[in-house]
Design a protein around this motif. Structure first.
Motif, PDB file in Angstrom:
ATOM      1  N   SER A   6       0.895  -1.255  -0.038  1.00 43.81           N
ATOM      2  CA  SER A   6      -0.045  -0.029  -0.119  1.00 43.81           C
ATOM      3  C   SER A   6       0.855   1.219   0.151  1.00 43.81           C
ATOM      4  CB  SER A   6      -0.999   0.058   1.353  1.00 43.81           C
ATOM      5  OG  SER A   6      -1.650   1.080   1.367  1.00 43.81           O
ATOM      6  N   VAL A   7       1.296   1.780  -1.348  1.00 46.30           N
ATOM      7  CA  VAL A   7       2.143   2.756  -1.396  1.00 46.30           C
ATOM      8  C   VAL A   7       1.647   3.595  -2.580  1.00 46.30           C
ATOM      9  CG1 VAL A   7       4.492   3.560  -2.097  1.00 46.30           C
ATOM     10  CG2 VAL A   7       4.130   1.288  -0.273  1.00 46.30           C
ATOM     11  N   ARG A   8       1.440   5.082  -2.467  1.00 43.41           N
ATOM     12  CA  ARG A   8       0.965   5.731  -3.335  1.00 43.41           C
ATOM     13  C   ARG A   8       2.059   6.229  -4.319  1.00 43.41           C
ATOM     14  NH1 ARG A   8      -3.792   8.966  -0.265  1.00 43.41           N
ATOM     15  NH2 ARG A   8      -5.007   7.187   0.201  1.00 43.41           N
ATOM     16  N   ASP A   9       3.059   6.685  -3.557  1.00 45.75           N
ATOM     17  CA  ASP A   9       4.338   7.129  -4.054  1.00 45.75           C
ATOM     18  C   ASP A   9       4.801   6.457  -5.234  1.00 45.75           C
ATOM     19  OD1 ASP A   9       7.464   7.355  -4.433  1.00 45.75           O
ATOM     20  OD2 ASP A   9       7.029   9.382  -3.265  1.00 45.75           O
ATOM     21  N   LEU A  10       4.798   7.106  -6.611  1.00 41.81           N
ATOM     22  CA  LEU A  10       5.186   6.313  -7.945  1.00 41.81           C
ATOM     23  C   LEU A  10       6.571   5.891  -7.947  1.00 41.81           C
ATOM     24  CD1 LEU A  10       3.252   8.275 -10.365  1.00 41.81           C
ATOM     25  CD2 LEU A  10       2.547   6.288  -9.364  1.00 41.81           C
ATOM     26  N   VAL A  11       7.557   6.701  -7.242  1.00 39.41           N
ATOM     27  CA  VAL A  11       8.875   6.056  -7.038  1.00 39.41           C
ATOM     28  C   VAL A  11       9.165   4.989  -6.305  1.00 39.41           C
ATOM     29  CG1 VAL A  11      11.247   6.800  -6.335  1.00 39.41           C
ATOM     30  CG2 VAL A  11       9.788   8.539  -7.372  1.00 39.41           C
ATOM     31  N   PHE A  12       8.442   4.788  -5.104  1.00 43.38           N
ATOM     32  CA  PHE A  12       8.661   3.618  -4.417  1.00 43.38           C
ATOM     33  C   PHE A  12       7.752   2.457  -4.979  1.00 43.38           C
ATOM     34  CE2 PHE A  12      10.189   6.346  -1.216  1.00 43.38           C
ATOM     35  CZ  PHE A  12      11.331   5.407  -0.687  1.00 43.38           C
ATOM     36  N   ARG A  13       6.693   2.751  -5.441  1.00 39.25           N
ATOM     37  CA  ARG A  13       5.915   1.690  -6.292  1.00 39.25           C
ATOM     38  C   ARG A  13       6.778   1.160  -7.376  1.00 39.25           C
ATOM     39  NH1 ARG A  13       0.027   1.428  -5.729  1.00 39.25           N
ATOM     40  NH2 ARG A  13      -0.138   0.520  -7.511  1.00 39.25           N
ATOM     41  N   SER A  14       7.463   1.937  -8.071  1.00 42.08           N
ATOM     42  CA  SER A  14       8.146   1.346  -9.311  1.00 42.08           C
ATOM     43  C   SER A  14       9.570   0.314  -8.598  1.00 42.08           C
ATOM     44  CB  SER A  14       8.788   2.749 -10.114  1.00 42.08           C
ATOM     45  OG  SER A  14       7.844   3.339 -10.677  1.00 42.08           O
ATOM     46  N   LYS A  15      10.225   0.828  -7.475  1.00 43.21           N
ATOM     47  CA  LYS A  15      11.241   0.426  -7.125  1.00 43.21           C
ATOM     48  C   LYS A  15      10.737  -0.963  -6.652  1.00 43.21           C
ATOM     49  CE  LYS A  15      13.761   4.243  -5.094  1.00 43.21           C
ATOM     50  NZ  LYS A  15      15.249   4.196  -4.829  1.00 43.21           N
ATOM     51  N   ILE A  16       9.804  -1.026  -5.731  1.00 43.75           N
ATOM     52  CA  ILE A  16       9.079  -2.357  -5.174  1.00 43.75           C
ATOM     53  C   ILE A  16       8.631  -3.335  -6.662  1.00 43.75           C
ATOM     54  CG2 ILE A  16       7.229  -3.426  -4.125  1.00 43.75           C
ATOM     55  CD1 ILE A  16       7.325  -0.810  -2.405  1.00 43.75           C
ATOM     56  N   HIS A  17       8.103  -2.621  -7.621  1.00 41.21           N
ATOM     57  CA  HIS A  17       7.691  -3.471  -8.568  1.00 41.21           C
ATOM     58  C   HIS A  17       8.698  -4.017  -9.436  1.00 41.21           C
ATOM     59  CE1 HIS A  17       5.192  -4.750 -12.025  1.00 41.21           C
ATOM     60  NE2 HIS A  17       6.281  -4.383 -12.838  1.00 41.21           N
ATOM     61  N   SER A  98      12.784   3.040   8.677  1.00 32.84           N
ATOM     62  CA  SER A  98      12.716   4.107   7.871  1.00 32.84           C
ATOM     63  C   SER A  98      12.744   3.891   6.365  1.00 32.84           C
ATOM     64  CB  SER A  98      14.170   4.749   8.218  1.00 32.84           C
ATOM     65  OG  SER A  98      15.244   4.322   7.770  1.00 32.84           O
ATOM     66  N   ARG A  99      12.898   5.115   5.615  1.00 39.08           N
ATOM     67  CA  ARG A  99      12.755   4.851   4.240  1.00 39.08           C
ATOM     68  C   ARG A  99      14.109   4.236   3.668  1.00 39.08           C
ATOM     69  NH1 ARG A  99       9.207   8.861   4.462  1.00 39.08           N
ATOM     70  NH2 ARG A  99       7.433   8.846   3.049  1.00 39.08           N
ATOM     71  N   GLY A 100      15.061   4.752   4.391  1.00 36.47           N
ATOM     72  CA  GLY A 100      16.526   4.137   4.020  1.00 36.47           C
ATOM     73  C   GLY A 100      16.554   2.802   4.017  1.00 36.47           C
ATOM     74  N   GLN A 101      15.959   2.244   5.161  1.00 38.37           N
ATOM     75  CA  GLN A 101      16.112   0.736   5.663  1.00 38.37           C
ATOM     76  C   GLN A 101      15.614   0.167   4.829  1.00 38.37           C
ATOM     77  OE1 GLN A 101      14.885   1.515   9.863  1.00 38.37           O
ATOM     78  NE2 GLN A 101      16.693   0.866  10.495  1.00 38.37           N
ATOM     79  N   PHE A 102      14.208   0.539   4.415  1.00 40.81           N
ATOM     80  CA  PHE A 102      13.316  -0.117   3.416  1.00 40.81           C
ATOM     81  C   PHE A 102      13.833  -0.274   2.130  1.00 40.81           C
ATOM     82  CE2 PHE A 102       9.778   0.288   0.122  1.00 40.81           C
ATOM     83  CZ  PHE A 102       9.067  -1.061   0.433  1.00 40.81           C
ATOM     84  N   VAL A 103      14.591   0.724   1.733  1.00 42.29           N
ATOM     85  CA  VAL A 103      15.251   0.587   0.145  1.00 42.29           C
ATOM     86  C   VAL A 103      16.360  -0.451   0.687  1.00 42.29           C
ATOM     87  CG1 VAL A 103      16.764   1.804  -1.434  1.00 42.29           C
ATOM     88  CG2 VAL A 103      14.859   2.902  -0.418  1.00 42.29           C
TER      89      VAL A 103
END
Length: 115
Positions: A6-17, A98-103
């Protein structure tokens, strides 16, 4: 187990995809505008990854918890959002990073929780 993102941010959605495709794992993205608690109900038992900075996410986590949904919730946020991290834990988020840890942990999270 199923993995719902459940992420709206397109950058994060693209990274995850892109990571999911590279790793050969299946993830399902919650439809835009859909309530997280409804998407989690459809998921059944599994894991939800959510951007905790999005409006209403903590209310949706609380709703999922009150409904007794058997999901594990991993949430990410900005490293300076200390109050939000505490509120997320109180709402029932199982793991706050954190976002950094997530990445940095993205590949491991996907392979561990997507099935």
């Amino acid at each position: 187990m199923p993995l719902l993102v459940s992420v709206r941010d397109l950058v994060f959605r693209s990274k995850i995809h892109a990571a999911a495709e590279r790793l050969g794992v299946t993830v399902r993205f919650a439809p835009r505008g859909a309530r997280l608690s409804d998407a989690a109900r459809e998921l059944g038992q599994g894991t939800v990854i959510a951007d905790l900075s999005e409006p209403g996410v903590l209310d949706e986590v609380r709703a999922a918890r009150q409904a007794g949904l058997p999901v594990r919730v991993i949430g990410f946020l900005g490293h300076v959002e200390v109050e939000l991290a505490g509120a997320a834990r109180a709402a029932g988020v199982d793991e706050v990073i954190s976002r950094g840890q997530f990445v940095q942990r993205l590949d491991g999270l996907l392979t561990e929780h997507a099935g």
